[in-house]
Design a protein around this motif. Structure first.
Motif, PDB file in Angstrom:
ATOM      1  N   GLN A 273      12.823  35.918  52.981  1.00 34.05           N
ATOM      2  CA  GLN A 273      13.278  34.874  52.042  1.00 34.05           C
ATOM      3  C   GLN A 273      12.102  34.036  51.558  1.00 34.05           C
ATOM      4  OE1 GLN A 273      16.442  33.529  54.896  1.00 34.05           O
ATOM      5  NE2 GLN A 273      17.619  33.207  53.036  1.00 34.05           N
TER       6      GLN A 273
ATOM      7  N   SER B 131      18.151  26.598  58.558  1.00 36.67           N
ATOM      8  CA  SER B 131      19.535  26.477  59.027  1.00 36.67           C
ATOM      9  C   SER B 131      20.109  25.092  58.770  1.00 36.67           C
ATOM     10  CB  SER B 131      19.573  26.750  60.535  1.00 36.67           C
ATOM     11  OG  SER B 131      19.028  28.013  60.819  1.00 36.67           O
TER      12      SER B 131
ATOM     13  N   LEU C  54      13.016  34.313  58.723  1.00 33.86           N
ATOM     14  CA  LEU C  54      12.925  33.654  57.404  1.00 33.86           C
ATOM     15  C   LEU C  54      11.853  34.283  56.523  1.00 33.86           C
ATOM     16  CD1 LEU C  54      13.074  29.958  58.711  1.00 33.86           C
ATOM     17  CD2 LEU C  54      14.985  31.396  57.994  1.00 33.86           C
TER      18      LEU C  54
ATOM     19  N   THR D  98      20.219  29.439  55.856  1.00 35.24           N
ATOM     20  CA  THR D  98      20.205  30.787  56.447  1.00 35.24           C
ATOM     21  C   THR D  98      21.573  31.119  57.047  1.00 35.24           C
ATOM     22  OG1 THR D  98      19.142  29.617  58.258  1.00 35.24           O
ATOM     23  CG2 THR D  98      17.794  31.163  57.049  1.00 35.24           C
TER      24      THR D  98
END
Ligand code: GZL
Length: 331
Positions: A292, A147, A289, A312
């Motif tokens: 990804q 983030s 996460l 994100t």
């Protein structure tokens, strides 16, 4: 005979040089590894997790483990109990084991160059997951997936500015995350960027609760005694906000009414407190996460390149939005 031996020796020398140049097993410095593509069930990834300090971390661990399980890629996993030395030990162990990739969420920003240089020398690409390091040498990791914590802090500040538009003075207690951790540093910075525009906002106390519920409770109990007229608590995560709620209620005050509360994460317990009116606003920080991270590993394994910074997607929640979102909340 002598001539044959010298030709063979020259051939071996040439092969050896070729090996170094391609960054193959000879430990080339190519951050992306440069190794040959492997079948997914032959790949091994080492993950050094921060710990299990919060609902967010637990959800993050579960999601990463599930994603690698689904992909059929072996994941070696370690829990550092929020100690940097344990994370460094785990990374060194993964290097010793010769894993194909290393991923980790650095518990704090500083002190990683030595061990990341060891991974680089071993030709093992490193992926930063969730939190960043402050290293100036960006060749030490292939990508940072996580983030934008400064933006999260700014979103919290923007809500405070709107909520207290008619107030002449707003006294704020800030419950900081782990000292030295990127989310703690950046969420404080983002929040200050926004409220700093108006001097009616005053952070009367700012102390770490180490991202834990117990830490939030302990710090808030103390700060309530030394700061009788608090208007707003800004907690860097839900867990510390939930601890603060317990302290506020124990002091005979009504959380969300007598003292407004902003938190970050949007895990289920935080969202329930928001729906119940005990927290007033939550800035989401997604722990999901895993997929990804798997995609990054697959791309590198296929010889592809990945973006050095992958941010994100996340949003914010009010009480009404929490009530609507709760039934389908994954974590
Ligand atoms: C943020 C993450 C933080 C969470 C906390 O990406 O590193 O650590 O906000 C967790 O809940 O402990």
């Amino acid at each position: 005979m002598k001539k044959l031996i010298s030709i063979a020796a020259a051939g071996v020398l040439l092969l050896g040089l070729a090996g170094c140049a391609s960054g193959g097993d000879s430990g080339g410095s190519d951050a992306a590894g440069g190794g040959e593509s492997k079948a997914l069930d032959e790949l091994v990834v080492g993950f050094a997790q921060v710990g299990a300090e919060s609902g967010w971390r637990t959800a993050n661990t579960k999601d990463i483990q599930a994603a690698f399980e689904d992909a059929g890629i072996e994941l070696k996993f370690s829990d550092a109990q929020q100690k940097q030395e344990n994370q460094i030990k785990a990374i060194r162990s993964y290097i010793q084991q010769g894993v194909d990739y290393i991923a980790f969420s650095p518990v704090v920003e500083t002190g990683w160059d030595a061990v990341l240089n060891e991974a680089k020398a071993a030709g093992i690409p490193v992926i930063l997951t969730d939190r960043a390091v402050d290293s100036k040498d960006e060749s030490l990791y292939v990508s940072f997936l996580g983030s934008d914590f400064v933006e999260e802090g700014e979103k919290a500040g923007e809500w405070a500015v709107e909520e207290f538009a008619d107030a002449d003075s707003v006294k704020i207690v800030q419950l900081e995350g782990t000292t030295g951790a990127a989310p703690a540093i950046d969420r404080a910075e983002g929040f200050a960027n926004v409220i700093g525009e108006d001097d009616k906002f005053e952070i009367v106390a700012s102390q770490t609760g180490d991202f834990t519920r117990a830490g939030g409770l302990q710090v808030m109990e103390a700060l309530l005694k030394s700061n009788p007229d608090i208007d707003l608590v800004y907690a860097h995560n839900d867990d510390m906000g939930l601890g603060a709620i317990e302290a506020i209620e124990a002091a005979g005050l009504v959380p969300g009414v007598d003292i407004k509360i902003i938190t970050v994460d949007a895990v289920k317990d935080g969202m329930q407190a928001l729906a119940d009116g005990k927290i007033n606003f939550i800035v989401e920080c997604s722990p999901l996460l895993g997929q990804q991270l798997v995609d990054i590993v697959k791309t590198l394994n296929d010889g592809g390149t990945v973006e050095p910074r992958i941010v994100t997607e996340e949003t914010t929640f009010t009480k009404e939005q929490a009530i609507e979102a709760l039934p389908d909340r994954q974590y």
